[in-house]
Design a protein around this motif. Structure first.
Motif, mmCIF file in Angstrom:
data_model
loop_
_atom_site.group_PDB
_atom_site.id
_atom_site.type_symbol
_atom_site.label_atom_id
_atom_site.label_comp_id
_atom_site.label_asym_id
_atom_site.label_seq_id
_atom_site.Cartn_x
_atom_site.Cartn_y
_atom_site.Cartn_z
ATOM 1 N N THR A 130 0.823 -1.210 0.000
ATOM 2 C CA THR A 130 0.000 0.000 0.000
ATOM 3 C C THR A 130 0.858 1.261 0.000
ATOM 4 O OG1 THR A 130 -0.132 -0.110 2.423
ATOM 5 C CG2 THR A 130 -1.938 -1.118 1.177
ATOM 6 N N GLY A 131 2.166 1.101 0.071
ATOM 7 C CA GLY A 131 3.121 2.203 0.025
ATOM 8 C C GLY A 131 4.459 1.638 -0.389
ATOM 9 N N ASN A 132 5.351 2.480 -0.896
ATOM 10 C CA ASN A 132 6.588 1.956 -1.471
ATOM 11 C C ASN A 132 7.802 2.078 -0.573
ATOM 12 O OD1 ASN A 132 7.142 4.680 -1.589
ATOM 13 N ND2 ASN A 132 7.195 4.808 -3.826
ATOM 14 N N SER A 133 7.607 2.442 0.716
ATOM 15 C CA SER A 133 8.762 2.583 1.601
ATOM 16 C C SER A 133 8.322 2.512 3.057
ATOM 17 C CB SER A 133 9.474 3.920 1.354
ATOM 18 O OG SER A 133 10.510 4.117 2.303
ATOM 19 N N LEU A 134 9.122 1.842 3.891
ATOM 20 C CA LEU A 134 8.889 1.857 5.333
ATOM 21 C C LEU A 134 9.245 3.200 5.947
ATOM 22 C CD1 LEU A 134 10.232 -1.619 6.546
ATOM 23 C CD2 LEU A 134 7.937 -0.998 5.785
ATOM 24 N N ASP A 135 9.915 4.051 5.170
ATOM 25 C CA ASP A 135 10.318 5.371 5.671
ATOM 26 C C ASP A 135 9.176 6.378 5.658
ATOM 27 O OD1 ASP A 135 12.781 4.200 5.726
ATOM 28 O OD2 ASP A 135 13.584 5.289 4.001
ATOM 29 N N ASP A 151 9.837 3.510 14.564
ATOM 30 C CA ASP A 151 8.973 4.389 13.794
ATOM 31 C C ASP A 151 9.518 4.456 12.381
ATOM 32 O OD1 ASP A 151 11.139 6.204 13.835
ATOM 33 O OD2 ASP A 151 10.327 7.313 15.539
ATOM 34 N N GLU A 152 8.934 5.330 11.554
ATOM 35 C CA GLU A 152 9.343 5.408 10.152
ATOM 36 C C GLU A 152 10.783 5.865 9.975
ATOM 37 O OE1 GLU A 152 5.217 4.673 10.084
ATOM 38 O OE2 GLU A 152 6.317 6.184 11.251
ATOM 39 N N ALA A 153 11.348 6.532 10.954
ATOM 40 C CA ALA A 153 12.714 7.039 10.842
ATOM 41 C C ALA A 153 13.731 6.203 11.594
ATOM 42 C CB ALA A 153 12.776 8.492 11.325
ATOM 43 N N HIS A 154 13.299 5.102 12.199
ATOM 44 C CA HIS A 154 14.219 4.268 12.978
ATOM 45 C C HIS A 154 13.816 2.804 12.821
ATOM 46 C CE1 HIS A 154 14.326 8.279 14.858
ATOM 47 N NE2 HIS A 154 15.614 8.017 15.060
ATOM 48 N N HIS A 155 14.477 2.107 11.891
ATOM 49 C CA HIS A 155 14.186 0.686 11.683
ATOM 50 C C HIS A 155 15.355 0.012 10.975
ATOM 51 C CE1 HIS A 155 12.999 1.621 7.444
ATOM 52 N NE2 HIS A 155 12.472 2.705 7.989
ATOM 53 N N TYR A 156 15.520 -1.285 11.213
ATOM 54 C CA TYR A 156 16.474 -2.142 10.520
ATOM 55 C C TYR A 156 15.669 -3.195 9.760
ATOM 56 C CZ TYR A 156 20.079 -0.388 13.806
ATOM 57 O OH TYR A 156 20.935 0.390 14.549
ATOM 58 N N VAL A 183 20.376 -5.851 3.570
ATOM 59 C CA VAL A 183 20.164 -5.308 4.909
ATOM 60 C C VAL A 183 20.158 -3.787 4.807
ATOM 61 C CG1 VAL A 183 21.120 -5.047 7.223
ATOM 62 C CG2 VAL A 183 21.154 -7.276 6.110
ATOM 63 N N LEU A 184 19.091 -3.184 5.292
ATOM 64 C CA LEU A 184 18.908 -1.739 5.215
ATOM 65 C C LEU A 184 18.763 -1.169 6.613
ATOM 66 C CD1 LEU A 184 16.196 -1.877 2.416
ATOM 67 C CD2 LEU A 184 18.637 -1.467 2.080
ATOM 68 N N ALA A 185 19.322 0.000 6.826
ATOM 69 C CA ALA A 185 19.195 0.681 8.115
ATOM 70 C C ALA A 185 18.718 2.102 7.884
ATOM 71 C CB ALA A 185 20.530 0.703 8.858
ATOM 72 N N ARG A 186 17.651 2.492 8.598
ATOM 73 C CA ARG A 186 17.187 3.881 8.600
ATOM 74 C C ARG A 186 17.361 4.404 10.014
ATOM 75 N NH1 ARG A 186 13.433 7.776 6.395
ATOM 76 N NH2 ARG A 186 13.976 9.618 7.638
ATOM 77 N N ILE A 187 18.233 5.408 10.170
ATOM 78 C CA ILE A 187 18.503 6.019 11.474
ATOM 79 C C ILE A 187 18.380 7.521 11.305
ATOM 80 C CG2 ILE A 187 20.125 6.296 13.373
ATOM 81 C CD1 ILE A 187 21.483 3.690 12.385
ATOM 82 N N GLY A 188 17.264 8.082 11.754
ATOM 83 C CA GLY A 188 17.045 9.506 11.579
ATOM 84 C C GLY A 188 17.063 9.878 10.104
ATOM 85 N N PRO A 189 17.870 10.850 9.709
ATOM 86 C CA PRO A 189 17.883 11.272 8.301
ATOM 87 C C PRO A 189 18.699 10.357 7.389
ATOM 88 C CG PRO A 189 19.426 12.596 9.552
ATOM 89 C CD PRO A 189 18.727 11.706 10.546
ATOM 90 N N VAL A 190 19.357 9.352 7.936
ATOM 91 C CA VAL A 190 20.273 8.521 7.160
ATOM 92 C C VAL A 190 19.616 7.184 6.820
ATOM 93 C CG1 VAL A 190 22.507 7.344 7.151
ATOM 94 C CG2 VAL A 190 22.277 9.585 8.243
ATOM 95 N N ARG A 191 19.677 6.798 5.546
ATOM 96 C CA ARG A 191 19.243 5.482 5.094
ATOM 97 C C ARG A 191 20.408 4.858 4.336
ATOM 98 N NH1 ARG A 191 14.698 2.371 3.634
ATOM 99 N NH2 ARG A 191 15.002 1.164 1.725
ATOM 100 N N GLN A 192 20.758 3.608 4.696
ATOM 101 C CA GLN A 192 21.946 2.994 4.102
ATOM 102 C C GLN A 192 21.720 1.510 3.889
ATOM 103 O OE1 GLN A 192 25.483 3.675 6.367
ATOM 104 N NE2 GLN A 192 26.847 2.746 4.872
ATOM 105 N N CYS A 193 22.207 0.999 2.764
ATOM 106 C CA CYS A 193 22.264 -0.445 2.522
ATOM 107 C C CYS A 193 23.608 -0.948 3.032
ATOM 108 C CB CYS A 193 22.114 -0.749 1.044
ATOM 109 S SG CYS A 193 22.211 -2.518 0.662
ATOM 110 N N LEU A 194 23.587 -1.905 3.953
ATOM 111 C CA LEU A 194 24.800 -2.348 4.624
ATOM 112 C C LEU A 194 25.353 -3.657 4.091
ATOM 113 C CD1 LEU A 194 23.678 -1.495 8.259
ATOM 114 C CD2 LEU A 194 25.164 -0.161 6.777
#
Length: 496
Positions: A338-343, A379-384, A395-406
């Protein structure tokens, strides 16, 4: 001597309210932005609790706008049984305010909301001798209302706002003997949290504070249980008194981090010769209440072969009927994007609370041609996340304003097993980095088909980093197309 372990309901289960009907106990907690709302538990002994449903399980009862911020929504319910019916009052923060729902049976169905024309959060319900219904709200003020239509008949009347600490909230009124007792939380819901009490001859006051206030606080102590407050009292069938309350179990180096959210604890209450409650410190182990028949605990593994989802499954803000199915592929949970991003708001996610510090979440995913995975979120800004799409796991990490593929790894076509292991071993500082203290609360390891792809510091999925009032929730998601999940397992490990 029989003992019980605290917390009695682990994980993100804050603001507990309890009532007794005969030898049965029922308890509810806040649910904030999650749907369904207000988890409802049953117990026969105040120690072993089983979730039997959710009070707000229909969209018509629970208005959670798509743009509702994290940690808004349903705050601080109060559950009471009066005149043969269960009554629950709570606040929908970010929507229309305070409302009451009722039911003849705790399992429901619960009524549609009756909205109360009264400002303030953390509402309480109590009835006096002539049948008048009183609501207390944070502040603290009381009002006499008509619970059938929500009209305020008297007040609100300011009564007692605690001992002067910040945020007097979570008021509960009780008629015990010849006195009306008003229990409040104050000091804020963080490390200064506490419980204080006052009493009067009528709900209108004037209220006299207890000489030993606060009657409970763990602030400035070395207890492994912190932030104790937001309490409710219940008299057991054997005449003993007990208090349910929220608390946290922070871990890691200063300032330490609580990752499970605020949890539900149980502690005994005694009454002194002057009629004031005495509450000792809340311990990790207490002598148990009188033994009753324990309830059955939920299974650790869900095979998705029931006609509906178990009550412990949560979704942020909503769960549209066309976003999930247990019948489209029998024995599997099918999720549709229903949406294209967990962010961002509006995605498809079905998860359950992390309730133990050391644990493992595992699921079997058939991604089809979609993009789907397993996520641990605050929340939308803090998830692994560990996500599968186009023959690759990432593996993806969203921490505040940063989103990174690890990390990335190729995977074969067809179903894969995704796993998240959370353990409280100390982190190891990266090689060559001097002066780095490995002081996080835990390590979150993400794997596909048994191959570990990354180990991440758990502190970034904590209240101290993300803010807010919730705890971790781990679950299945899809952000493109359709995917199916064969089973989902949650396995707690012995805590060290």
């Amino acid at each position: 001597m029989r003992m019980y372990d605290n917390p009695v309901i682990g994980g993100f289960h804050p603001d507990p309210s309890v009532c007794r009907v005969g030898e049965d106990y029922y308890l509810v907690c806040s649910s904030f932005e999650y749907f369904p709302g207000v988890p409802l538990f049953h117990s026969r002994d105040l120690v072993h609790w089983r979730q039997i449903g959710n009070v707000l399980d229909r969209p018509g009862q629970l208005e959670l706008p798509d743009d509702l911020p994290a940690s808004a929504g349903i705050y601080a319910p109060t559950l009471r049984h009066h005149d043969g019916r269960f009554h629950l009052i709570t606040t929908n923060v970010g929507a229309r305010g305070n409302f009451i729902v009722t039911s003849e049976r705790p399992e429901g169905p619960w009524s549609d909301p009756v909205w109360i024309e009264l400002d303030g959060i953390d509402p309480d319900l109590a009835w006096d001798e002539d049948g008048s219904c009183w609501v207390a709200v944070a502040g603290c003020a009381v009002a006499r209302i008509d619970p059938e239509n929500g009209k305020v008949l008297e007040g609100p009347l300011p009564v007692w706002s605690g001992t002067g600490m910040q945020d007097p909230e979570a008021p509960h009124l009780y008629r015990i003997g010849e006195w009306w007792y008003l229990l409040v939380a104050e000091g804020g819901t963080g490390l200064g949290h506490s419980v204080s009490v006052a009493r009067a001859r009528t709900p209108r006051g004037p209220f006299e504070p207890a000489p030993a206030n606060p009657v409970l606080s763990h602030r400035s102590t070395g207890s492994p249980i912190q932030c104790t407050g937001h309490a409710d009292l219940v008299e057991a069938a054997d005449g003993t008194w007990w208090m349910v309350l929220l608390g946290t179990r922070p871990r890691g180096y200063f300032p330490s981090f609580h990752v499970l959210g605020r949890e539900t604890f149980l502690t005994p209450v005694e009454w002194d010769a002057d009629g004031w409650p005495r509450v000792g410190p809340v311990l990790e182990q207490h002598p148990a209440p009188a033994a009753r028949r324990p309830v059955e605990l939920p299974p650790a593994r869900d095979e998705f072969d029931a006609p509906g989802l178990a009550p412990y499954w949560l979704s942020p803000r909503r769960r549209p009927d066309d976003s999930w199915s247990l019948s489209e592929r029998p024995g599997w949970l099918t999720l549709r994007a229903t949406g294209n991003s967990l962010d961002r708001l509006g995605h498809t996610f079905v998860g359950r609370r992390q309730q133990h510090h050391d644990c493992r979440f595992t699921t079997r995913l058939d991604p089809g041609t979609g993009r789907a995975g397993l996520s641990v979120r605050l929340d939308e800004a803090h998830h692994y996340d560990i996500e599968v799409s186009g023959g690759e796991a990432a593996v993806l990490a969203r921490i505040g304003p940063v989103r990174q593929c690890l990390a990335r790894r190729a995977v074969a076509a067809g179903p894969v097993t995704l796993g998240v292991e959370i353990r409280t071993d100390a982190l190891v500082s990266p090689s060559g980095e001097q002066g780095v203290r490995a002081g996080g609360p835990d390590v979150i390891a993400l794997a596909v088909d048994g191959v570990r792809l990354a180990e991440l510091d758990g502190r970034y999925l904590s209240t101290q980093v993300a803010g807010g009032f919730t705890g971790r929730v781990a679950g299945m998601y899809v952000t493109e197309g359709t995917a199916a999940f064969d089973w989902f397992a949650y396995e707690p490990a012995p805590e060290r």
